[in-house]
Design a protein around this motif. Structure first.
Motif, PDB file in Angstrom:
ATOM      1  N   ILE A 137     -10.516   6.608  -1.977  1.00 27.03           N
ATOM      2  CA  ILE A 137      -9.876   5.862  -2.426  1.00 27.03           C
ATOM      3  C   ILE A 137      -9.642   4.722  -1.356  1.00 27.03           C
ATOM      4  O   ILE A 137      -9.430   4.502  -0.285  1.00 27.03           O
ATOM      5  CB  ILE A 137      -7.722   6.154  -2.232  1.00 27.03           C
ATOM      6  CG1 ILE A 137      -7.550   7.285  -3.588  1.00 27.03           C
ATOM      7  CG2 ILE A 137      -6.903   4.675  -3.287  1.00 27.03           C
ATOM      8  CD1 ILE A 137      -6.473   8.057  -3.217  1.00 27.03           C
ATOM      9  N   ALA A 165      -8.055   3.564   1.823  1.00 29.84           N
ATOM     10  CA  ALA A 165      -6.532   2.978   2.030  1.00 29.84           C
ATOM     11  C   ALA A 165      -6.078   4.146   2.912  1.00 29.84           C
ATOM     12  O   ALA A 165      -6.752   5.500   3.398  1.00 29.84           O
ATOM     13  CB  ALA A 165      -5.985   3.980   0.801  1.00 29.84           C
ATOM     14  N   ARG A 201     -11.018  -0.220  -0.844  1.00 27.64           N
ATOM     15  CA  ARG A 201     -11.165  -1.251  -1.556  1.00 27.64           C
ATOM     16  C   ARG A 201     -12.845  -1.109  -0.474  1.00 27.64           C
ATOM     17  O   ARG A 201     -13.377  -1.330   0.224  1.00 27.64           O
ATOM     18  CB  ARG A 201     -10.268  -1.983  -1.197  1.00 27.64           C
ATOM     19  CG  ARG A 201      -8.604  -2.321  -2.412  1.00 27.64           C
ATOM     20  CD  ARG A 201      -7.724  -3.418  -1.668  1.00 27.64           C
ATOM     21  NE  ARG A 201      -7.002  -3.349  -2.453  1.00 27.64           N
ATOM     22  CZ  ARG A 201      -5.863  -2.990  -3.165  1.00 27.64           C
ATOM     23  NH1 ARG A 201      -5.250  -2.539  -1.128  1.00 27.64           N
ATOM     24  NH2 ARG A 201      -4.535  -2.868  -3.352  1.00 27.64           N
ATOM     25  N   TRP A 245      -8.609  -1.390  -6.130  1.00 31.05           N
ATOM     26  CA  TRP A 245      -8.715   0.090  -5.856  1.00 31.05           C
ATOM     27  C   TRP A 245      -9.923   0.811  -6.091  1.00 31.05           C
ATOM     28  O   TRP A 245     -10.465   0.433  -7.442  1.00 31.05           O
ATOM     29  CB  TRP A 245      -7.052   1.118  -6.174  1.00 31.05           C
ATOM     30  CG  TRP A 245      -5.909   0.880  -5.327  1.00 31.05           C
ATOM     31  CD1 TRP A 245      -5.330   0.421  -5.792  1.00 31.05           C
ATOM     32  CD2 TRP A 245      -6.263   0.587  -3.644  1.00 31.05           C
ATOM     33  NE1 TRP A 245      -4.247   0.236  -4.723  1.00 31.05           N
ATOM     34  CE2 TRP A 245      -4.788   0.664  -3.646  1.00 31.05           C
ATOM     35  CE3 TRP A 245      -6.949   1.110  -2.707  1.00 31.05           C
ATOM     36  CZ2 TRP A 245      -3.952   0.410  -2.636  1.00 31.05           C
ATOM     37  CZ3 TRP A 245      -6.125   1.342  -1.480  1.00 31.05           C
ATOM     38  CH2 TRP A 245      -4.869   0.688  -1.429  1.00 31.05           C
ATOM     39  N   ILE A 285       0.494  -0.949  -0.067  1.00 34.31           N
ATOM     40  CA  ILE A 285      -0.221   0.294   0.142  1.00 34.31           C
ATOM     41  C   ILE A 285       0.650   0.912   0.231  1.00 34.31           C
ATOM     42  O   ILE A 285       0.690   2.387  -0.701  1.00 34.31           O
ATOM     43  CB  ILE A 285      -0.668   0.125   1.519  1.00 34.31           C
ATOM     44  CG1 ILE A 285      -2.249  -0.854   1.264  1.00 34.31           C
ATOM     45  CG2 ILE A 285      -1.824   1.346   1.702  1.00 34.31           C
ATOM     46  CD1 ILE A 285      -3.009  -1.111   1.864  1.00 34.31           C
ATOM     47  N   LEU A 333      -8.043  -0.477 -11.129  1.00 30.86           N
ATOM     48  CA  LEU A 333      -8.156   0.865  -9.984  1.00 30.86           C
ATOM     49  C   LEU A 333      -9.060   0.655 -11.116  1.00 30.86           C
ATOM     50  O   LEU A 333      -9.351   1.264 -11.996  1.00 30.86           O
ATOM     51  CB  LEU A 333      -7.818   2.453  -9.847  1.00 30.86           C
ATOM     52  CG  LEU A 333      -7.984   3.452  -9.179  1.00 30.86           C
ATOM     53  CD1 LEU A 333      -7.037   3.846  -8.456  1.00 30.86           C
ATOM     54  CD2 LEU A 333      -8.398   4.071  -9.622  1.00 30.86           C
ATOM     55  N   ASP A 373      -1.519  -3.797 -10.979  1.00 29.47           N
ATOM     56  CA  ASP A 373      -2.125  -3.499 -10.001  1.00 29.47           C
ATOM     57  C   ASP A 373      -3.940  -3.096 -10.905  1.00 29.47           C
ATOM     58  O   ASP A 373      -3.573  -3.332 -12.650  1.00 29.47           O
ATOM     59  CB  ASP A 373      -1.187  -1.952 -10.039  1.00 29.47           C
ATOM     60  CG  ASP A 373      -0.505  -2.021  -9.047  1.00 29.47           C
ATOM     61  OD1 ASP A 373      -0.410  -3.283  -8.121  1.00 29.47           O
ATOM     62  OD2 ASP A 373       0.720  -1.144  -9.106  1.00 29.47           O
TER      63      ASP A 373
END
Length: 317
Positions: A298, A313, A300, A287, A8, A242, A240
């Motif tokens: 931001i 986050a 999850r 994300w 993170i 998002l 990654d």
């Protein structure tokens, strides 16, 4: 767990909220207005356009008033009106600078705490002349308004590409508000803003049917629901991921995904879309950033029985 924390911290870059592109401290802000992170090799900057304050019932028009009030009480929120964040995103990938949505603009006196997108882009060092692409999740006034501010179009590149679903463009040619719970004044505002946007930017439009690749690792896909052409943007680089979910997911959606938002033009379809996206986020661990989640938006999504749990986050600072 330690590996997760290190991961993170590697992805969340230092908060940029108090320094301008000239290195001067920004003294007119009590709290940060932008936050940076990386998605693999893709740079992402979440920009706050400020705060809207709609009536609380607008987030749950089909809810039992007592249940809605109990949820608001449990979240320490007002039963009358609540602060509704307004977030946009800047993405840099493959030499392109991409704006995802454009905020409220400056011509709406009923929303004095919002409409700060332009100034905050400049404070973050984003030159409008460097922007190669704009992606619109949809064409409500709080997503296109920044492009309508006097002088903005002159600062944009003549070859600017604006990516928007073809279904969205078609809808706003003759919009239907019969299934929304928008006050008439806001419906009129939405009509005016969308018409002005289409008149001014029609030559820049890059309409797509279902999906379009905007840049390396940046894909926009139509979901429908909130509006017929509502779309989400997915970023992928390495391992990654998002998702910028636009107006598909709201703060109340984790506990009550079935509640209709008053700005949804097809509430039942919007609910189906919301559930599908939430389940995807649980499955992938991607994300999530969404327009109206509390800044910096931001986090999850985790499963919570048959419902969902928002996991913000940890800020790096």
């Amino acid at each position: 767990m330690n590996q997760m924390i290190r991961s993170i911290k590697q992805k969340i870059i230092k908060n940029l909220g108090t320094t301008s592109r000239h290195g001067r401290a920004e003294t007119d802000e009590l709290v940060p207005s932008r936050y940076a992170l990386r998605v693999g090799e893709i740079e992402v900057l979440v920009i706050s356009d400020g705060v809207l304050t709609p009536p609380s019932e607008s987030m749950a028009t089909n809810a039992d008033p007592a249940v809605r009030s109990a949820w608001l009480d449990n979240m320490f929120l007002s039963r009358d009106a609540f602060d509704w964040a307004l977030n946009e995103v800047v993405v840099r990938s493959g030499g392109q600078t991409i704006l995802i949505d454009a905020g409220l603009g400056e011509e709406y006196p009923d929303f004095p705490r919002a409409g700060q997108w332009g100034q905050r882009l400049e404070a973050a060092g984003i030159d409008l002349g460097s922007v190669t692409d704009v992606v619109l999740t949809h064409m409500h006034f709080d997503h296109v308004g920044g492009l309508l501010v006097d002088g903005v179009k002159k600062r944009l590149r003549p070859d600017l590409r604006i990516h928007v679903a073809a279904a969205e463009v078609k809808f706003w040619a003759s919009p239907d508000f019969s299934r929304t719970a928008m006050p008439p004044a806001l419906a009129d505002l939405a009509r005016r803003a969308s018409k002005q946007f289409l008149d001014e930017y029609h030559s820049h439009l890059q309409p797509f049917e279902d999906e379009s690749k905007v840049a390396p690792g940046v894909v926009v896909r139509r979901t429908g629901g909130h509006t017929p052409g509502h779309s989400v943007v997915r970023l992928a680089s390495g391992d990654d991921r998002l998702m910028f979910a636009g107006d598909a997911i709201f703060p109340v959606s984790f506990d009550h995904p079935e509640w209709h938002n008053g700005f949804e033009h097809d509430p039942e379809e919007a609910t189906r879309v919301r559930l599908k996206l939430l389940r995807e986020l649980v499955a992938t661990g991607s994300w999530l950033v969404a327009t109206h989640m509390p800044f910096p938006s931001i986090g999850r999504v985790a499963a919570a029985g048959e419902l969902f749990r928002w996991v913000p986050a940890w800020w790096d600072y």
